[in-house]
Each structure stands twice: as structure tokens, then as C-alpha cells.
Design an enzyme around this catalytic site. Sequence first.
Site, PDB file in Angstrom:
ATOM      1  N   ASN A   1      -1.621 -11.735 -14.082  1.00 11.30           N
ATOM      2  CA  ASN A   1      -1.229 -11.556 -12.891  1.00 11.30           C
ATOM      3  C   ASN A   1      -2.397 -10.774 -12.208  1.00 11.30           C
ATOM      4  O   ASN A   1      -2.254  -9.493 -12.329  1.00 11.30           O
ATOM      5  CB  ASN A   1      -0.039 -11.181 -12.747  1.00 11.30           C
ATOM      6  CG  ASN A   1       0.556 -11.042 -11.259  1.00 11.30           C
ATOM      7  OD1 ASN A   1      -0.126 -11.741 -10.235  1.00 11.30           O
ATOM      8  ND2 ASN A   1       1.351 -10.094 -11.107  1.00 11.30           N
TER       9      ASN A   1
ATOM     10  N   ALA B   1       0.670  -1.269   0.273  1.00 12.23           N
ATOM     11  CA  ALA B   1       0.064  -0.018  -0.140  1.00 12.23           C
ATOM     12  C   ALA B   1       0.929   1.473   0.115  1.00 12.23           C
ATOM     13  O   ALA B   1       0.487   2.204   0.231  1.00 12.23           O
ATOM     14  CB  ALA B   1      -0.786  -0.028   1.163  1.00 12.23           C
TER      15      ALA B   1
ATOM     16  N   LYS C   1      -3.852   6.578  -2.680  1.00 13.64           N
ATOM     17  CA  LYS C   1      -4.906   5.617  -3.560  1.00 13.64           C
ATOM     18  C   LYS C   1      -5.438   4.784  -2.543  1.00 13.64           C
ATOM     19  O   LYS C   1      -7.014   4.626  -2.671  1.00 13.64           O
ATOM     20  CB  LYS C   1      -4.075   5.004  -4.666  1.00 13.64           C
ATOM     21  CG  LYS C   1      -5.015   3.930  -5.365  1.00 13.64           C
ATOM     22  CD  LYS C   1      -4.483   3.343  -6.565  1.00 13.64           C
ATOM     23  CE  LYS C   1      -3.490   2.620  -6.393  1.00 13.64           C
ATOM     24  NZ  LYS C   1      -3.167   1.830  -7.871  1.00 13.64           N
TER      25      LYS C   1
ATOM     26  N   ALA D   1     -48.973  20.864  13.681  1.00 13.48           N
ATOM     27  CA  ALA D   1     -48.114  21.242  12.660  1.00 13.48           C
ATOM     28  C   ALA D   1     -47.183  22.623  13.160  1.00 13.48           C
ATOM     29  O   ALA D   1     -47.861  23.246  13.899  1.00 13.48           O
ATOM     30  CB  ALA D   1     -49.038  21.738  11.240  1.00 13.48           C
TER      31      ALA D   1
ATOM     32  N   ARG E   1     -32.599  12.320  13.069  1.00 12.94           N
ATOM     33  CA  ARG E   1     -31.287  12.391  13.398  1.00 12.94           C
ATOM     34  C   ARG E   1     -30.942  11.282  14.683  1.00 12.94           C
ATOM     35  O   ARG E   1     -32.029  10.774  15.208  1.00 12.94           O
ATOM     36  CB  ARG E   1     -31.080  14.017  13.974  1.00 12.94           C
ATOM     37  CG  ARG E   1     -30.988  14.738  12.396  1.00 12.94           C
ATOM     38  CD  ARG E   1     -30.865  16.408  12.804  1.00 12.94           C
ATOM     39  NE  ARG E   1     -29.808  16.512  13.557  1.00 12.94           N
ATOM     40  CZ  ARG E   1     -29.666  17.563  14.416  1.00 12.94           C
ATOM     41  NH1 ARG E   1     -30.955  18.471  14.761  1.00 12.94           N
ATOM     42  NH2 ARG E   1     -28.721  17.914  15.171  1.00 12.94           N
TER      43      ARG E   1
ATOM     44  N   ARG F   1      -1.893   7.413 -11.195  1.00  8.38           N
ATOM     45  CA  ARG F   1      -3.012   7.397 -12.049  1.00  8.38           C
ATOM     46  C   ARG F   1      -4.345   7.828 -11.365  1.00  8.38           C
ATOM     47  O   ARG F   1      -5.255   8.131 -12.162  1.00  8.38           O
ATOM     48  CB  ARG F   1      -3.243   6.198 -12.585  1.00  8.38           C
ATOM     49  CG  ARG F   1      -2.256   5.521 -13.586  1.00  8.38           C
ATOM     50  CD  ARG F   1      -2.067   4.323 -13.879  1.00  8.38           C
ATOM     51  NE  ARG F   1      -1.336   3.531 -13.036  1.00  8.38           N
ATOM     52  CZ  ARG F   1      -1.074   2.279 -13.154  1.00  8.38           C
ATOM     53  NH1 ARG F   1      -1.418   1.494 -14.315  1.00  8.38           N
ATOM     54  NH2 ARG F   1      -0.387   1.467 -12.194  1.00  8.38           N
TER      55      ARG F   1
HETATM   56  C1  UD1 Z   1       0.959  -5.158 -10.656  1.00  2.00           C
HETATM   57  C2  UD1 Z   1       1.812  -6.143 -11.004  1.00  2.00           C
HETATM   58  C3  UD1 Z   1       1.087  -6.734 -12.198  1.00  2.00           C
HETATM   59  C4  UD1 Z   1      -0.391  -7.104 -12.043  1.00  2.00           C
HETATM   60  C5  UD1 Z   1      -1.086  -5.884 -11.424  1.00  2.00           C
HETATM   61  C6  UD1 Z   1      -2.507  -6.394 -10.883  1.00  2.00           C
HETATM   62  C7  UD1 Z   1       4.100  -5.726 -10.435  1.00  2.00           C
HETATM   63  C8  UD1 Z   1       5.518  -5.373 -10.913  1.00  2.00           C
HETATM   64  N1  UD1 Z   1       3.289  -5.763 -11.030  1.00  2.00           N
HETATM   65  O1  UD1 Z   1       1.067  -3.962 -11.518  1.00  2.00           O
HETATM   66  O2  UD1 Z   1       1.615  -7.668 -12.650  1.00  2.00           O
HETATM   67  O3  UD1 Z   1      -0.896  -7.533 -13.166  1.00  2.00           O
HETATM   68  O4  UD1 Z   1      -0.289  -5.415 -10.131  1.00  2.00           O
HETATM   69  O5  UD1 Z   1      -3.031  -5.443 -10.423  1.00  2.00           O
HETATM   70  O6  UD1 Z   1       3.975  -6.393  -9.284  1.00  2.00           O
HETATM   71  N2  UD1 Z   1       3.423  -0.648  -4.367  1.00  2.00           N
HETATM   72  C9  UD1 Z   1       4.253  -0.566  -3.194  1.00  2.00           C
HETATM   73  N3  UD1 Z   1       5.636   0.110  -3.477  1.00  2.00           N
HETATM   74  C10 UD1 Z   1       6.226   0.051  -4.604  1.00  2.00           C
HETATM   75  C11 UD1 Z   1       5.381  -0.057  -5.741  1.00  2.00           C
HETATM   76  C12 UD1 Z   1       3.808  -0.516  -5.584  1.00  2.00           C
HETATM   77  O7  UD1 Z   1       3.874  -0.657  -1.893  1.00  2.00           O
HETATM   78  O8  UD1 Z   1       7.150   0.375  -4.702  1.00  2.00           O
HETATM   79  C13 UD1 Z   1       1.931  -1.076  -3.978  1.00  2.00           C
HETATM   80  C14 UD1 Z   1       0.933  -0.313  -4.522  1.00  2.00           C
HETATM   81  O9  UD1 Z   1       0.383   0.603  -3.454  1.00  2.00           O
HETATM   82  C15 UD1 Z   1      -0.121  -0.901  -4.970  1.00  2.00           C
HETATM   83  C16 UD1 Z   1       0.566  -2.277  -5.226  1.00  2.00           C
HETATM   84  O10 UD1 Z   1       1.717  -2.328  -4.789  1.00  2.00           O
HETATM   85  O11 UD1 Z   1      -1.064  -1.068  -4.036  1.00  2.00           O
HETATM   86  C17 UD1 Z   1       0.668  -2.599  -6.680  1.00  2.00           C
HETATM   87  O12 UD1 Z   1       1.309  -1.465  -7.547  1.00  2.00           O
HETATM   88  P1  UD1 Z   1       0.780  -0.845  -9.005  1.00  2.00           P
HETATM   89  O13 UD1 Z   1       1.780   0.347  -9.038  1.00  2.00           O
HETATM   90  O14 UD1 Z   1      -0.625  -0.499  -8.670  1.00  2.00           O
HETATM   91  O15 UD1 Z   1       1.252  -2.055  -9.714  1.00  2.00           O
HETATM   92  P2  UD1 Z   1       0.450  -2.468 -11.191  1.00  2.00           P
HETATM   93  O16 UD1 Z   1       0.950  -1.472 -12.328  1.00  2.00           O
HETATM   94  O17 UD1 Z   1      -0.850  -2.334 -11.007  1.00  2.00           O
HETATM   95 MG    MG Z   2      -2.277  -1.518  -9.397  1.00  2.00          MG
END
Ligand code: UD1
Ligand code: MG
Length: 462
Positions: free
Chosen positions: A174, A12, A25, A385, A338, A18
Site C-alpha cells: 500500500n 501530516a 518529519k 587588483a 551577492r 524514526r
Molecule cells: C502507512 C500505511 C501503510 C503504508 C505506508 C506507506 C496505515 C495504517 N499504514 O504506514 O499501509 O504501506 O503508510 O508509506 O495507514 N499520521 C497522522 N496521524 C496519525 C498517524 C499518522 O497524521 O495519527 C500521518 C503521518 O504524519 C504520516 C502518514 O500519516 O504522514 C503515515 O503515517 P506513518 O506512521 O508514516 O505510517 P506508515 O507506518 O508509514
Molecule cells: Mg510512513
Amino acid sequence: MSNPPLHIVILAAGKGSRMRSQHPKVLHQVAGKSLLGHVIDSAAALAPNKMHVVIGHKKDQVIEAFANHPESAKLQFVEQTEQLGTGHAVTQALPSIPENANVLMLTADVPLIHSDTLTAMVASMQSHTLTVLTAIVDNPFGLGRISRDDTDSVCAIVEEKDASHEQRKITEINSGIICARKAPLAGWLSQIKNTNKQQEYYLTDVVGLAYQAGDPITTLQPANNYEVQGINSRVQLAEVERIYQTSKATELMEAGVTIADPSRIDIRGDVTIGQDTVIDVNVVIQGPTQIGCNVTIAPNCVISDSQIADNVEIHANTVIESARIHSHAQIGPFARLRPGTQLAEKVKIGNFVETKNAQLDAGAKVNHLSYVGDANVGRNTNIGAGVITCNYDGANKHQTTIGNDVFVGSDCQLVAPVTIGDGATIGAGSTITSNVSADTLAISRNKQRELTGWQRPVKNKK
Ligand code: UD1
Ligand code: MG
């Protein structure tokens, strides 16, 4: 042999660029609950030893949001100071996970995952070292693709940005949810590199490493594809909200609730609704709320944190918050109940009536345009009323106590603290500032006069 410990890592820390948001997020909400909250609740159902939440971007906001969470004793926040990728994120949690544990890795942006699916992931650790939750989807754009060898065994995950033209055609993706045994996982993670398009340490690279090491790897699929729908943008947030609401509405209808239009109801939090209750369009119900059987809820009502017994009728445009309503009560249209409102059996609350911290006994009626706050209203009492309990003197709140079978005429002000005895009648237009004895008529308005020979003013000539 006892089961190995279960440690869940929830990612997280990412910024969620995005989303284009000032807020992390993972604190954006689906059905009134944060994305991370959904994931924690599904994970908690597995009774893990610990849930390690990897945080980074706006971490204080995330920690604060879960300070009073029921599972807070099992939550351990781990800081990832720089967001160098999902593999790097998992690595931050490893030091506090025992060597013999199973590690279930979840991402906080995949909120609809069912705990049954997660349980199956953990169970697969009996015969495998690594399990990836995958799904076949129509539009795999942006997601990691599952690469399989000649024998159809999973051999790697390739991220969209690093994938060849051919690999991008793969529709098995994935989910981001991976389970592995701690000791080999730590080994693979120590080998991953950031030599890829995004220059990140990808968790997904552990799959290739495990395959090369000859470790037993497998994949599982969720019962429903929506469970693995990730949220990277507001458009996907709205899509997931609709998926959630559609499944909630289906569940209620299957349990015997009539819903006029399942695409025009929103259920947030824990809500139970009894059989043969009928819900019209544009109704929002927020939990924890319990609604009984044979209740009718007309269009545009908002009901939060309330208990509503059987056979209650709620008319259009009514707002109910933290109230307890007994059977056969009738409320609205355009009523606002309320917090602290308690209505006994057969109470009637009509249009443009506001109640707050008010207990109304059986059969009491407040039919039009009144404010009843900090008040007790007795059995079968009728409030006309435009009656106002003047509960606030500018500094403190005071109580109004009205007995049984009282009749309060229209347009009265009851200046609290004040008590009106059983069977009393209050004449219309009265301002009541002292207690009224039982069975008396209290009237405080001026006596009516008539002036004869009086002339109406006439308009001045220009
Ligand atoms: C990731 C997967 C992808 C998969 C997708 C599914 C990887 C490299 N890719 O891509 O294969 O299909 O999820 O939803 O794992 N986060 C961290 N630290 C970081 C980077 C990310 O905690 O340094 C957390 C983000 O907050 C998020 C989660 O990891 O909750 C996934 O990161 P995100 O950047 O959304 O990866 P995707 O591009 O969705
Ligand atoms: Mg993601």
C-alpha cells in the site's frame, strides 16, 4: 453532469519518531523543499476545491512554514490532537468535506508522487467507490500488504506488524494513497477499530470494510515505483533525494544539457537550463534560476535565484546569489556575486572578487581581489587588483558611481558616496574621498621619498 467536488486530505500529524528529529518529519526537505511542500504542489496541480492538511505534532511550525505558500488560500489545517492512527486522522477532516465529494488521501511522507498518477486515481472514481495506489516492490518490509481474494480482487490491507508469516511474503504494498467517495468513506471510518498490534485506527482498514460491503474497489499503480517511496528515516530521506536528483539530471540531459556526472549535481526548486550548457561536477543550482544556452559551469559552483544568459562562462568555485548576468560574461574562479549584482554583456569578474548590489556595464572588468558593493561601474571600465568600494560608514550604506572607460589602479579605496567621471584615472594606492572629474588623473598617495645612508636594524646578540 458536472464533476463532483475534489477534496484532498494530506496526513501530516505524525511525530515521525524514526527520523529522530526535533523538527516535524514533514518539514524535512528533499531538493530544498519540505516533504509536505512536495505533496501540496503535486496535489494543487489537480485544482482541488480544498486541501485539508491534518496536523498535530509541532503543528505551529507546520502552519508557519506554509503561511506564504502560493496555494495557502486552498489549504485548510485540521488539528488531530492525539495521533491515534491514519484512519482517525482522516476522520478529523471529514466534517468540512461535502457529501458528494471525492476524497483523495495522501500522506505527507510520500513526496515524489506525480500529479498524473493522482489524476488517474480521481478519474477511477467514475466507476469505483475506493481506489488504492499500490506497487510491487523488492523489499516490502514495514509497509501495508495488499491482500487479494481467489478472483484476484483486493480484499484487505494488512499492516506489517499485524501480518502473518505468509502475508509478509506479499510484495504488493500500500502506497498510503487512497481515493474514495466521501459518503461511503465516512461510513467505513465510523466502523474502524483499534484492535491491532499498534492500537491505532488504521485508514487501511476501510479496504476490508468496503470489500465486505460489496463496494467496487480497485487498485492502480504509478508509472514509476519511486513515486510511492515513503520516508520514515533519514536513510530513506537520502535515498529519495538521490532518486529525485537522478530524475532531474536525466530530464536536463534529455533536454540537451551536458552533465559531467549526473550523480554529482543537485538541483533544488524551479531551474531551467538551455541547450548545450555544460555543467561540471559538484554544482548546486537552486531555483528559481534560469540559465541560458552554451553556458559553461566549472566544478564546485553554487548558483541560487539567478538569471544567467547565453554563453556565460562560470569558472570553478564561484558562488552566485540573486544576480542577473548577461551574455558572454566571465566569472571566477573563486568569485562571489551577492544579491543585486547585475553584469552586462562581456563583463569579467575574476578571482576573489565580491560584488553586492552592483551594476557593471558592458565590458567592465574587475579581475582580482576586489569588493564592489552599492556601486555602478560604467562601460569598459577597468578596476585593478585590491580595490574596495567603502560603502559602509558604520551606520549607513552609500553609493559609488564610476563612469565609462575609467581606470582604477590597484589597491585603491573609493570612500562612498563618491562619483568618478568618465575617462578618469585613479592612481594605484589612492584613497578617494571626493568626486573625481572626467578625464583627470586623481592620486592621493604620499609622494615617494628616498633616504640615503639609512641602516637596516641588526639582530641583538643574546
Ligand atoms: C502507512 C500505511 C501503510 C503504508 C505506508 C506507506 C496505515 C495504517 N499504514 O504506514 O499501509 O504501506 O503508510 O508509506 O495507514 N499520521 C497522522 N496521524 C496519525 C498517524 C499518522 O497524521 O495519527 C500521518 C503521518 O504524519 C504520516 C502518514 O500519516 O504522514 C503515515 O503515517 P506513518 O506512521 O508514516 O505510517 P506508515 O507506518 O508509514
Ligand atoms: Mg510512513
